[in-house]
Design an enzyme around this catalytic site. Structure first.
Site, PDB file in Angstrom:
ATOM      1  N   ILE A  11       0.839  -1.227   0.000  1.00 48.35           N
ATOM      2  CA  ILE A  11       0.000   0.000   0.000  1.00 48.35           C
ATOM      3  C   ILE A  11       0.865   1.264   0.000  1.00 48.35           C
ATOM      4  CG2 ILE A  11      -0.244   0.308   2.517  1.00 48.35           C
ATOM      5  CD1 ILE A  11      -3.293   0.707   1.970  1.00 48.35           C
ATOM      6  N   ASN A  24      -2.476   1.639  15.785  1.00 51.39           N
ATOM      7  CA  ASN A  24      -2.945   1.308  17.143  1.00 51.39           C
ATOM      8  C   ASN A  24      -3.365   2.609  17.802  1.00 51.39           C
ATOM      9  OD1 ASN A  24      -0.620   2.568  18.478  1.00 51.39           O
ATOM     10  ND2 ASN A  24       0.503   0.850  17.581  1.00 51.39           N
ATOM     11  N   ASP A  34       1.400  -0.564   9.573  1.00 54.82           N
ATOM     12  CA  ASP A  34       1.690   0.671  10.324  1.00 54.82           C
ATOM     13  C   ASP A  34       3.187   0.985  10.216  1.00 54.82           C
ATOM     14  OD1 ASP A  34       1.013   1.626  13.818  1.00 54.82           O
ATOM     15  OD2 ASP A  34       1.335   2.809  12.006  1.00 54.82           O
TER      16      ASP A  34
HETATM   17  N1  APR Z   1       0.784  -3.012   2.368  1.00 54.52           N
HETATM   18  C1  APR Z   1      -0.476  -3.495   2.473  1.00 54.52           C
HETATM   19  N2  APR Z   1      -0.891  -4.319   3.465  1.00 54.52           N
HETATM   20  C2  APR Z   1       0.047  -4.687   4.371  1.00 54.52           C
HETATM   21  C3  APR Z   1       1.393  -4.230   4.337  1.00 54.52           C
HETATM   22  C4  APR Z   1       1.742  -3.353   3.277  1.00 54.52           C
HETATM   23  N3  APR Z   1       2.979  -2.849   3.152  1.00 54.52           N
HETATM   24  N4  APR Z   1       2.066  -4.776   5.382  1.00 54.52           N
HETATM   25  C5  APR Z   1       1.172  -5.575   6.026  1.00 54.52           C
HETATM   26  N5  APR Z   1      -0.024  -5.528   5.416  1.00 54.52           N
HETATM   27  C6  APR Z   1      -1.262  -6.230   5.746  1.00 54.52           C
HETATM   28  C7  APR Z   1      -1.131  -7.485   6.591  1.00 54.52           C
HETATM   29  O1  APR Z   1      -0.739  -8.589   5.773  1.00 54.52           O
HETATM   30  C8  APR Z   1      -2.578  -7.641   7.058  1.00 54.52           C
HETATM   31  O2  APR Z   1      -3.334  -8.313   6.048  1.00 54.52           O
HETATM   32  O3  APR Z   1      -2.070  -5.376   6.541  1.00 54.52           O
HETATM   33  C9  APR Z   1      -3.074  -6.177   7.161  1.00 54.52           C
HETATM   34  C10 APR Z   1      -3.251  -5.700   8.594  1.00 54.52           C
HETATM   35  O4  APR Z   1      -2.247  -6.328   9.405  1.00 54.52           O
HETATM   36  P1  APR Z   1      -1.474  -5.485  10.529  1.00 54.52           P
HETATM   37  O5  APR Z   1      -0.559  -4.526   9.881  1.00 54.52           O
HETATM   38  O6  APR Z   1      -0.891  -6.486  11.453  1.00 54.52           O
HETATM   39  O7  APR Z   1      -2.621  -4.634  11.244  1.00 54.52           O
HETATM   40  P2  APR Z   1      -3.743  -5.108  12.297  1.00 54.52           P
HETATM   41  O8  APR Z   1      -4.061  -6.553  12.201  1.00 54.52           O
HETATM   42  O9  APR Z   1      -4.849  -4.126  12.110  1.00 54.52           O
HETATM   43  O10 APR Z   1      -3.029  -4.871  13.687  1.00 54.52           O
HETATM   44  C11 APR Z   1      -2.713  -3.530  14.031  1.00 54.52           C
HETATM   45  O11 APR Z   1      -0.407  -4.032  14.353  1.00 54.52           O
HETATM   46  O12 APR Z   1       1.296  -2.992  13.237  1.00 54.52           O
HETATM   47  C12 APR Z   1       0.598  -3.006  14.429  1.00 54.52           C
HETATM   48  O13 APR Z   1       0.689  -0.735  15.182  1.00 54.52           O
HETATM   49  C13 APR Z   1      -0.154  -1.714  14.624  1.00 54.52           C
HETATM   50  O14 APR Z   1      -0.734  -2.285  16.866  1.00 54.52           O
HETATM   51  C14 APR Z   1      -1.234  -2.179  15.551  1.00 54.52           C
HETATM   52  C15 APR Z   1      -1.568  -3.567  15.036  1.00 54.52           C
END
Ligand code: APR
Length: 332
Positions: A11, A24, A34
């Site tokens: 993304i 978060n 994130d």
């Molecule tokens: N581009 C698009 N999607 C991504 C990318 C990227 N570069 N990196 C990871 N993802 C996807 C993951 O594969 C997953 O399908 O984003 C989706 C959401 O996963 P997470 O990033 O783990 O987010 P979430 O499950 O909402 O958990 C949020 O994780 O990173 C920490 O600070 C954040 O505490 C918060 C928690």
């Protein structure tokens, strides 16, 4: 209505007006998407986030994109998945709705979402996808000013789930609320009368609907007996339902019905693919079911989907009635 696109990728590389961050509550960065967004945007993003004073779960806040190709980042905080009874569904829907509300207010024309909460926060992917698609479609139908929404999937599993659901306008959603339970009970009565009267007669159908699929029985199965129920909606209209229960390493497909008018429209295939994906999520080794020996169409459909006949069983269901079934299994 705006165009919805499903892509597979990172993304942080998308040249759109806004990308959404699955943050978060501190908004001070983290792992997953994130972390990727903060790394690509540079340190000014953290400085901007520090001024926002955090964000509640289900809410969203906007910052510039800084070194990102996208002009803005909309930070939203998804729910951590527990068991579906802590308003996780509503909170996830709110993430999509609030992010789109902020986009609309900032005259943003195209926006990309990650698969919020399906990573670290553990939200089941099938259901998160259904909630995301349904919430975005509902918002876009009232806000034609938004031109495009992209679901940016980072992993193959999310990518195939979104493509299957969006291509058929099918939404498969977990039954939790009393209202959804009542919709299942009403659907059961319609469907069982449609299918079973020619096979077992009105009297037995009435007995079975009353005994096995009243809203009280469905609620008890969900809350006390470990059943998961799902509604299958086609263009937002309830058109079928699924009931499953994990029994050791086998996922028992207790109920799987589609209204007669929707047979042959792909709902059945999408529903069964959903069950197979859910079985894999639950690490089941097989899916088992029983089907009335005289329900020829269903037997053919299950065979077509890869289920094998494993035997037959006659079950006394009370009041002098029996069910004469085949048993079938799908090996994972
Ligand atoms: N581009 C698009 N999607 C991504 C990318 C990227 N570069 N990196 C990871 N993802 C996807 C993951 O594969 C997953 O399908 O984003 C989706 C959401 O996963 P997470 O990033 O783990 O987010 P979430 O499950 O909402 O958990 C949020 O994780 O990173 C920490 O600070 C954040 O505490 C918060 C928690």
């Amino acid at each position: 209505m705006a165009k919805i696109e499903i892509i597979r990728g990172d993304i942080t590389r998308l040249n759109v007006d806004a990308i959404v961050n699955a943050a978060n509550r501190s908004l001070l960065g983290g792992g997953g998407v994130d972390g990727a967004i903060h790394r690509a945007a540079g340190p000014q993003l953290l400085e901007a986030c520090e001024l926002l004073n955090g964000c509640n779960t289900g809410d969203a806040k906007i910052t510039p994109g800084f070194r990102l190709p996208s002009k803005y980042v909309i930070h939203t905080v998804g729910p951590v998945w527990k068991d579906g009874k802590f308003h996780e569904k509503e909170l996830l829907a709110s993430c999509y709705r609030q992010s789109l509300r902020i986009a609309y207010q900032n005259n943003i024309k195209n926006i990309a979402f990650p698969n919020i909460s399906t990573g670290v926060y553990g939200f089941p992917k099938q259901e998160a996808a259904s909630i995301a698609i349904e919430t975005v479609q509902n918002f876009l139908s009232d806000h034609p000013e938004i031109d495009k929404v992209i679901f940016c999937c980072f992993d193959d599993e999310n990518f195939s789930i979104y493509n299957r659901l969006i291509s058929n306008n099918i939404v498969i959603k977990r039954v939790i609320s009393k209202q959804e339970i009542q919709i299942v009970a009403d659907l059961a009565s319609i469907i069982w009368n449609e299918y079973y009267i020619p096979i077992i007669g009105q009297e037995q159908v009435d007995y079975m609907v009353r005994t096995f699929q009243s809203s009280e029985v469905v609620e008890k199965q969900i809350n006390n007996e470990g059943y998961e129920y799902y509604l299958i909606e086609y263009l937002s209209k309830p058109s079928g339902y699924i009931s499953i229960k994990l029994k050791g390493k086998e996922l028992f497909l207790s109920k799987f019905y589609v209204v007669k008018e929707k047979r042959g429209t792909g709902l059945g295939t999408a529903g069964l693919k959903f069950v197979i994906d859910r079985a894999k999520e639950l690490n089941a080794k097989a899916i088992t079911l029983t089907v009335n020996k005289y329900n020829i169409n269903s037997i053919k459909a299950y065979n077509k989907m890869g289920f094998k006949n494993t035997g037959s069983i006659v079950t006394d269901i009370g009041a002098g009635f029996v069910m004469d079934d085949y048993t079938m299994s799908y090996e994972l």
